[in-house]
Design an enzyme around this catalytic site. Structure first.
Site, PDB file in Angstrom:
ATOM      1  N   TYR A  49       0.922  -1.264  -0.138  1.00  0.00           N
ATOM      2  CA  TYR A  49      -0.145   0.085   0.294  1.00  0.00           C
ATOM      3  C   TYR A  49       0.920   1.320  -0.016  1.00  0.00           C
ATOM      4  O   TYR A  49       0.424   2.295  -0.497  1.00  0.00           O
ATOM      5  CB  TYR A  49      -1.200  -0.072   1.217  1.00  0.00           C
ATOM      6  CG  TYR A  49      -2.243  -0.827   0.809  1.00  0.00           C
ATOM      7  CD1 TYR A  49      -3.186  -0.722  -0.021  1.00  0.00           C
ATOM      8  CD2 TYR A  49      -2.220  -2.329   1.499  1.00  0.00           C
ATOM      9  CE1 TYR A  49      -4.373  -1.669  -0.389  1.00  0.00           C
ATOM     10  CE2 TYR A  49      -3.098  -3.163   1.029  1.00  0.00           C
ATOM     11  CZ  TYR A  49      -4.196  -2.828   0.234  1.00  0.00           C
ATOM     12  OH  TYR A  49      -5.385  -3.572  -0.114  1.00  0.00           O
ATOM     13  N   ASN A  67     -12.814   2.977  -6.014  1.00  0.00           N
ATOM     14  CA  ASN A  67     -11.420   3.508  -5.986  1.00  0.00           C
ATOM     15  C   ASN A  67     -10.901   3.718  -4.438  1.00  0.00           C
ATOM     16  O   ASN A  67     -11.524   4.419  -3.828  1.00  0.00           O
ATOM     17  CB  ASN A  67     -11.027   4.328  -6.959  1.00  0.00           C
ATOM     18  CG  ASN A  67     -11.256   3.770  -8.576  1.00  0.00           C
ATOM     19  OD1 ASN A  67     -11.347   2.492  -8.546  1.00  0.00           O
ATOM     20  ND2 ASN A  67     -11.167   4.365  -9.475  1.00  0.00           N
ATOM     21  N   ASP A  75      -8.106   5.517  -4.583  1.00  0.00           N
ATOM     22  CA  ASP A  75      -7.337   6.888  -4.961  1.00  0.00           C
ATOM     23  C   ASP A  75      -8.189   8.078  -4.691  1.00  0.00           C
ATOM     24  O   ASP A  75      -9.278   7.940  -4.299  1.00  0.00           O
ATOM     25  CB  ASP A  75      -6.767   6.900  -6.295  1.00  0.00           C
ATOM     26  CG  ASP A  75      -7.892   6.896  -7.187  1.00  0.00           C
ATOM     27  OD1 ASP A  75      -8.559   7.690  -7.422  1.00  0.00           O
ATOM     28  OD2 ASP A  75      -7.747   5.706  -8.260  1.00  0.00           O
ATOM     29  N   HIS A  81     -14.616   1.602  -0.411  1.00  0.00           N
ATOM     30  CA  HIS A  81     -13.497   0.763  -0.445  1.00  0.00           C
ATOM     31  C   HIS A  81     -12.477   1.290   0.530  1.00  0.00           C
ATOM     32  O   HIS A  81     -11.314   0.901   0.657  1.00  0.00           O
ATOM     33  CB  HIS A  81     -12.997  -0.043  -1.363  1.00  0.00           C
ATOM     34  CG  HIS A  81     -14.088  -1.018  -2.125  1.00  0.00           C
ATOM     35  ND1 HIS A  81     -14.016  -1.545  -3.423  1.00  0.00           N
ATOM     36  CD2 HIS A  81     -15.298  -1.439  -1.483  1.00  0.00           C
ATOM     37  CE1 HIS A  81     -15.070  -2.480  -3.419  1.00  0.00           C
ATOM     38  NE2 HIS A  81     -15.870  -2.445  -2.340  1.00  0.00           N
ATOM     39  N   GLY A 136     -16.006   2.187 -15.649  1.00  0.00           N
ATOM     40  CA  GLY A 136     -14.684   1.493 -15.431  1.00  0.00           C
ATOM     41  C   GLY A 136     -14.797   0.452 -14.462  1.00  0.00           C
ATOM     42  O   GLY A 136     -13.838   0.307 -13.528  1.00  0.00           O
ATOM     43  N   SER A 157     -15.426  -3.773 -13.541  1.00  0.00           N
ATOM     44  CA  SER A 157     -15.806  -5.146 -14.204  1.00  0.00           C
ATOM     45  C   SER A 157     -17.195  -5.351 -13.595  1.00  0.00           C
ATOM     46  O   SER A 157     -17.699  -6.557 -14.085  1.00  0.00           O
ATOM     47  CB  SER A 157     -14.872  -5.867 -13.914  1.00  0.00           C
ATOM     48  OG  SER A 157     -14.457  -6.153 -12.629  1.00  0.00           O
TER      49      SER A 157
END
Ligand SMILES: NC(=O)c1ccc[n+]([C@@H]2O[C@H](COP(=O)([O-])OP(=O)(O)OC[C@H]3O[C@@H](n4cnc5c(N)ncnc54)[C@H](O)[C@@H]3O)[C@@H](O)[C@H]2O)c1
Length: 228
Positions: A54, A88, A90, A105, A173, A175
């Site tokens: 990480y 994400n 980020d 998340h 974006g 899946s």
């Protein structure tokens, strides 16, 4: 009242910022098996390895820049009520200026206690490095503020409630293979217009209710704007 757009974004949203996805690397994340770096067991058996993984992701994310697609979402706030729900970890949506971002998340720029009651407090990480010796006030080691595979998703219910109010849901974006996040799309109302933007959109098996735009996030958003 302004039309409410809800964006559900996944790793593909940040691909054009140079951050790799899972799916495009065959289920690996930067050549690591998920079980070795993103599960409670991985942390229990080798916290140094998890921390190192990480730390290196954080360094990469801090050096990356929001891409055209992140910036396009911010721009839409002028004329629409915009909410972003991201899988994400980020912080590129925030750095693009989006004001309403829910991280399903977690957010890699923060840490939390590895002890019990770990959902109580999040601490900003100064720089890219979190050390296993860094402790939180309760004496436990600090771990990245990310939801690992096999852990509960505390923001799930809040996200589900928000999606119920969407006039337009746009998935970008993802899946749609990582649960429970992928199940969120089923909370949208029948009347809600639904779009999927993904270069592999046709292969993702979404229902016919979705208008699929087979394109990258930045190109696909340009097409989507023509539908508004
Ligand atoms: N940037 C990040 O924070 C990051 C990166 C990798 C993984 N993750 C984590 O892994 C989990 C992976 O699930 P997921 O569904 O988000 O990702 P995924 O890796 O399973 O799927 C990524 C999807 O993005 C699509 N894609 C590839 N390039 C694209 C582009 N330029 N524009 C738009 N779409 C593109 C792929 O076709 C694929 O369908 C997430 O829950 C997340 O927590 C996060």
């Amino acid at each position: 009242m302004m039309t409410k757009l809800i964006f559900l974004t996944g790793a593909g949203m940040s691909a054009e910022s140079g951050i790799s996805t899972f799916r495009d690397s065959g289920g690996l994340w930067e050549n690591n098996r998920i079980e070795d770096i993103a599960t409670p067991n991985a942390w229990a058996s080798n916290p140094e390895r998890v921390q190192e993984f990480y730390n290196s992701r954080r360094k990469q994310i801090m050096a990356a820049q929001p891409n055209e697609a992140h910036l396009a979402l911010k721009k839409l706030e002028k004329n629409f009520s915009v909410e972003v729900i991201t899988q994400n970890i980020d912080d590129l949506h925030e750095r693009a200026g989006s004001t309403n971002v829910l991280h399903l998340h977690g957010n890699i720029r923060f840490s939390k206690s590895s002890g019990p009651n770990q959902e109580c407090a999040y601490y900003p990480i100064d720089g890219w490095e979190l050390k296993t010796s860094d402790k939180c006030p309760d004496g436990y080691s600090l771990r990245p503020h990310v939801v690992w595979f096999g852990e509960a998703v505390p923001m799930y219910q809040i996200a589900a409630e928000r999606i119920k109010n969407a006039d337009i849901l746009i998935v970008i974006g993802s899946s749609l293979q990582v649960y429970p996040a992928a199940g969120l799309i089923h909370n949208a109302r029948k009347e809600c217009r639904k779009f999927l933007i993904d270069p592999n959109g046709d292969e993702l098996g979404v229902s016919k209710e979705f208008e699929v735009i087979n394109a990258s996030a930045s190109q696909g958003l340009k097409t989507f704007l023509n539908h508004l």
